[in-house]
Design an enzyme around this catalytic site. Structure first.
Site, mmCIF file in Angstrom:
data_model
loop_
_atom_site.group_PDB
_atom_site.id
_atom_site.type_symbol
_atom_site.label_atom_id
_atom_site.label_comp_id
_atom_site.label_asym_id
_atom_site.label_seq_id
_atom_site.Cartn_x
_atom_site.Cartn_y
_atom_site.Cartn_z
ATOM 1 N N PRO A 31 -7.822 -13.601 -5.865
ATOM 2 C CA PRO A 31 -7.936 -12.212 -6.321
ATOM 3 C C PRO A 31 -7.345 -11.203 -5.333
ATOM 4 C CG PRO A 31 -10.033 -12.957 -5.417
ATOM 5 C CD PRO A 31 -9.110 -14.146 -5.387
ATOM 6 N N ASP A 85 -10.443 -8.656 -6.421
ATOM 7 C CA ASP A 85 -11.316 -8.651 -5.254
ATOM 8 C C ASP A 85 -11.646 -7.190 -4.964
ATOM 9 O OD1 ASP A 85 -12.692 -9.273 -3.003
ATOM 10 O OD2 ASP A 85 -10.981 -9.942 -1.838
ATOM 11 N N TRP A 105 -15.639 -12.567 1.953
ATOM 12 C CA TRP A 105 -14.993 -13.868 1.756
ATOM 13 C C TRP A 105 -15.906 -14.840 1.000
ATOM 14 C CZ3 TRP A 105 -9.965 -14.501 2.524
ATOM 15 C CH2 TRP A 105 -9.303 -13.606 3.364
ATOM 16 N N GLN A 152 -4.220 -17.779 4.681
ATOM 17 C CA GLN A 152 -5.426 -18.137 3.935
ATOM 18 C C GLN A 152 -5.975 -19.514 4.297
ATOM 19 O OE1 GLN A 152 -7.147 -16.020 2.137
ATOM 20 N NE2 GLN A 152 -5.618 -14.452 2.574
ATOM 21 N N TRP A 211 -9.241 -17.716 2.262
ATOM 22 C CA TRP A 211 -9.671 -18.177 0.951
ATOM 23 C C TRP A 211 -9.696 -19.699 0.837
ATOM 24 C CZ3 TRP A 211 -6.768 -19.061 -4.049
ATOM 25 C CH2 TRP A 211 -7.625 -19.016 -5.157
ATOM 26 N N LYS A 246 8.869 -7.858 11.015
ATOM 27 C CA LYS A 246 7.790 -7.552 10.090
ATOM 28 C C LYS A 246 8.044 -6.206 9.432
ATOM 29 C CE LYS A 246 2.743 -7.077 9.910
ATOM 30 N NZ LYS A 246 1.486 -7.084 10.702
ATOM 31 N N LYS A 303 5.932 0.641 7.393
ATOM 32 C CA LYS A 303 6.409 1.976 7.071
ATOM 33 C C LYS A 303 6.984 2.673 8.292
ATOM 34 C CE LYS A 303 3.243 2.738 3.178
ATOM 35 N NZ LYS A 303 2.116 3.555 2.655
#
Length: 766
Positions: free
Chosen positions: A52, A91, A534, A572, A576, A609, A612
């Site tokens: 999610p 989520d 989590w 993850q 997750w 990476k 902005k």
């Protein structure tokens, strides 16, 4: 070319974005996605779990990367006749949401949150959580629009939502099973703690936020009582903990000596560290046994009354002391380190904080009361005070990795705090067994990054001292030690005599109290904490079904559990992926997934990476408008293996467009323009051989793509397709341009149709 149904073709020249929009309209009009599920048999399920996302921020180009890998396998399995139900999820809880609301309100930290409505904590939490709930849907429509536009087939009409009461009730049920197994406990324990967020983090959350930093380390002299000019020399990288010093630790298996390094300076260090600390000079030394060291007392660096006791400011043996670095003598502040805390427990040192939960030195710390503890300027003043008292031996720059809060980037500290924990360490062997059954892509994750994590698993710090999350369903008596974990709304109603609130978040759930069944005089009140977000996401296989209150057969009969396939980013492995496995193992279930694809990070074309501040963020909508989504998807699959880091390079995406899409498109146009001219039935012998080669090569390509996709090898599948397209254009078509037989038209049409079929999982619009 869409393999799902015949679709209107865009006019030449090839305009992929326009063609994709036309196909999207066709899919929606004819309910192609819905039919692809409905028309497959229910007994032939291929189970996919959608990790999610949170919709309180706009989707970015790296979300396109993730959803690209999520989409290919369900499409492929659908083409093989499987029923692939793809339930979307949201989520919606957690600190990232809270922090965004704090920023919007112009406030910071828990005290200000609890005073949004001046003087009324409950009303303040109610207003704050209402804003959090509103915030999580801020960009929902854009997420849905991008999901559709990129061709990610996902059922967004009936998503699971972690803030829904039904979802929360299932999470409560899971936690009640953990409680009944006596694996849920409350303890005073050193935890990774974020002062900014005001809450502890679990070990898998800490793993998300390590950065390399350079700190000031110092060698500190502790004056030995009764021995003039003699000091125990200790080394620390955390000067802010020195006001909390209450003991020194040595390793009894290490040899120590008193080194005379000056006319009035005798320093005690481990012999193994003397050269590193003092240099190669030949100082006079006098050996001192570990037994003798343990008889020493020393003067405290700071006068903190609450730390004084009969056991304080002495030397104790500890096996965690090494001579890898430092001096072989370790400064101990009981409340700010796991080893320190365990030693303090063992020898009876005072358990008193010098730093409060807001990260400020407490009133009894002389000269620093109210100051930020983990702060460069404060630490500089602490060092200066030691130097003024002639207790500073040396300072050194020290580069090391340090944990930061993955939500707000605040440096964490290890802080002794009462929290609720799940005893995952008791399930270590079972976690390892479950992990061994999983097909990890890449394979090395099973025994490497992920396997190492589960083999060294720590107890799960479950509770969070926050507001916007699933409430911890544990009530306690205000008069006795009775505690009760509630596992359903029906159970709560039976205990309280009232229905659960229509919204079970704080503060509504905080108001639900009931009589104590043990002492009868007390009132059962809920612990105010919420659950680690989590845990919400890790419970999704069951909670998305509102199990066990509904859809029991979907889980118990294996129709929706375990997942045949999941895909998420490499980070993850400690997010997750872990919490899914942890909760399944807690419930005595098999691993919740059979195959896991873990994909790498997406960087800009220079390998940096995206951010902005650097101005290198790629707007997914601009990229789609320029290239179409299929070339972007194809690039992600074909540039390298999923787990490898990828650079978003427009030049390479353009090259992919020319090598695959334009070549294939031109072959199709050639077939359309030349097809009617080929009327001869006879085929030349040399052309027969060429046709046989094409048929064999076509079968070989289909076999390769099938085998590689069965192995979840996207990279080699795309390579096989690209090679076939190149050979079809460069060799077969070029050598057959002068042919006039109908068989050539049939062969070319068959090859192009096959290309469309094998491309469908990767580039569904083309």
């Amino acid at each position: 070319m869409s393999s799902e149904e015949s679709t209107p073709q865009s006019q030449s020249p090839l305009d992929l974005p326009k063609a994709e929009e036309e196909i999207l309209a066709f899919w929606e009009r004819e309910r192609i996605f819905e039919r692809s599920v409905e028309e497959r048999p229910t007994e032939k399920q291929f189970v996919f779990y959608e990790g999610p996302p949170t919709a309180n921020a706009k989707p970015a180009i790296h979300h396109v990367l993730g959803r690209t890998f999520k989409d290919a396998i369900p499409r492929y399995k659908t083409m093989q006749g499987f029923r692939v139900e793809r339930k979307a999820g949201w989520d919606t809880h957690g600190l990232p949401v809270e922090l965004q609301v704090e920023k919007a309100l112009g406030i910071s930290g828990k005290p200000q949150i609890e005073n949004i409505v001046e003087g009324d904590v409950a009303a303040s939490i109610l207003k704050f959580n209402a804003l959090c709930k509103e915030s999580v849907w801020a960009h929902k429509e854009e997420w849905e629009r991008l999901t559709k536009r990129m061709g990610f087939w996902l059922d967004m009409s009936k998503p699971y939502i972690t803030l829904d009461n039904d979802y929360i009730e299932s999470v409560w049920w899971v936690l009640k099973q953990v409680w009944d197994k006596e694996l849920l406990y409350e303890d005073f324990k050193v935890v990774p703690y974020c002062f900014r967020c005001g809450t502890a983090l679990s070990s898998h959350e800490v793993a998300l936020g390590y950065e390399e930093v350079t700190d000031q380390s110092i060698y500190v002299k502790f004056a030995v009582e009764g021995r003039a000019d003699t000091y125990l020399l200790a080394w620390t990288t955390t000067p802010w903990t020195l006001p909390g010093n209450v003991a020194l630790a040595i390793n009894p298996t290490v040899t120590y000596s008193i080194y005379e390094v000056g006319p009035k300076e005798k320093l005690i260090v481990a012999d193994d560290r003397a050269a590193a600390v003092f240099g190669e000079a030949d100082y006079k030394r006098t050996p001192i046994s570990s037994d003798a060291l343990q008889t020493l007392s020393y003067k405290p660096l700071f006068e903190v009354k609450s730390l004084r006791s009969e056991r304080s400011y002495k030397v104790y043996p500890a096996d965690f002391v090494t001579t890898t670095d430092g001096t072989g003598i370790v400064h101990t502040a009981v409340m700010y380190g796991e080893d320190d805390f365990q030693l303090g427990n063992a020898v009876g040192l005072p358990k008193q904080h010098t730093v409060d939960v807001n990260g400020l030195f407490m009133a009894e710390v002389p000269g620093f009361a109210g100051r930020k503890a983990k702060d460069a300027e404060t630490e500089k003043e602490i060092v200066g005070q030691l130097e003024q008292g002639e207790l500073l031996f040396e300072t050194q720059a020290y580069t090391h990795t340090y944990p930061f809060c993955w939500r707000c980037s605040t440096p964490l500290i290890y802080y002794a705090k009462r929290s609720w924990f799940i005893r995952m360490s008791a399930l270590r062997d079972r976690l390892v067994e479950n992990n061994a059954t999983v097909n990890w892509v890449p394979e090395h994750l099973r025994d490497g990054r992920f396997g190492e994590w589960v083999r060294e698993v720590k107890d799960w710090a479950l509770s969070r001292d926050r507001y916007w999350g699933t409430p911890l369903p544990i009530w306690h008596c205000d008069s006795c030690d009775n505690k009760q974990c509630i596992g359903s709304f029906e159970e709560l109603a039976a205990a309280s005599g009232k229905l659960a609130p229509t919204d079970v978040h704080r503060p509504q759930i905080d108001e639900v109290t009931f009589g104590c069944s043990v002492c009868t005089a007390g009132t059962m009140q809920r612990y105010p904490e919420v659950i680690d977000v989590w845990f919400d996401s890790g419970a999704m296989p069951l909670a998305q079904q509102h199990y066990p209150f509904e859809n029991r057969s979907a889980i118990d009969d294996g129709l929706a559990y375990p997942a045949d396939y999941i895909a998420e980013g490499i980070d993850q492995t400690r997010g997750w992926f872990y919490t899914l496995l942890a909760i399944a193992t807690l419930l005595d279930k098999a691993a919740p997934y059979k195959t896991v694809v873990s994909y790498g990070h997406l960087l800009d074309k220079q390998g940096k990476k995206m951010s902005k501040s650097k101005g290198n963020v790629i707007d997914p909508w601009e990229a789609i408008a320029e290239f179409g989504i299929d070339p972007i998807r194809w690039y992600f699959y074909s540039v390298n293996q999923p787990a490898d880091t990828k650079k978003f390079d427009p030049i390479e995406i353009g090259q992919g467009t020319r090598k695959l899409f334009l070549i294939t498109w031109n072959m199709l146009k050639f077939l359309e323009l030349q097809g009617e001219q080929h009327r001869v039935d006879t085929v030349a012998p040399s052309d027969v051989l060429l046709d046989e080669w094409l048929e064999q090569r076509q079968r070989q390509m289909v076999s390769e793509v099938t085998a590689t996709l069965d192995a979840y090898d996207f990279f080699h599948a795309t390579r096989a397709i690209q090679s076939f397209c190149t050979e079809l254009s460069t060799w077969y078509l070029r050598l057959s341009r002068k042919r006039m037989d109908k068989h050539f038209v049939v062969q070319l049409a068959s090859a192009l149709k096959t290309i469309a079929l094998v491309l469908a999982p990767f580039t569904p619009f083309f």
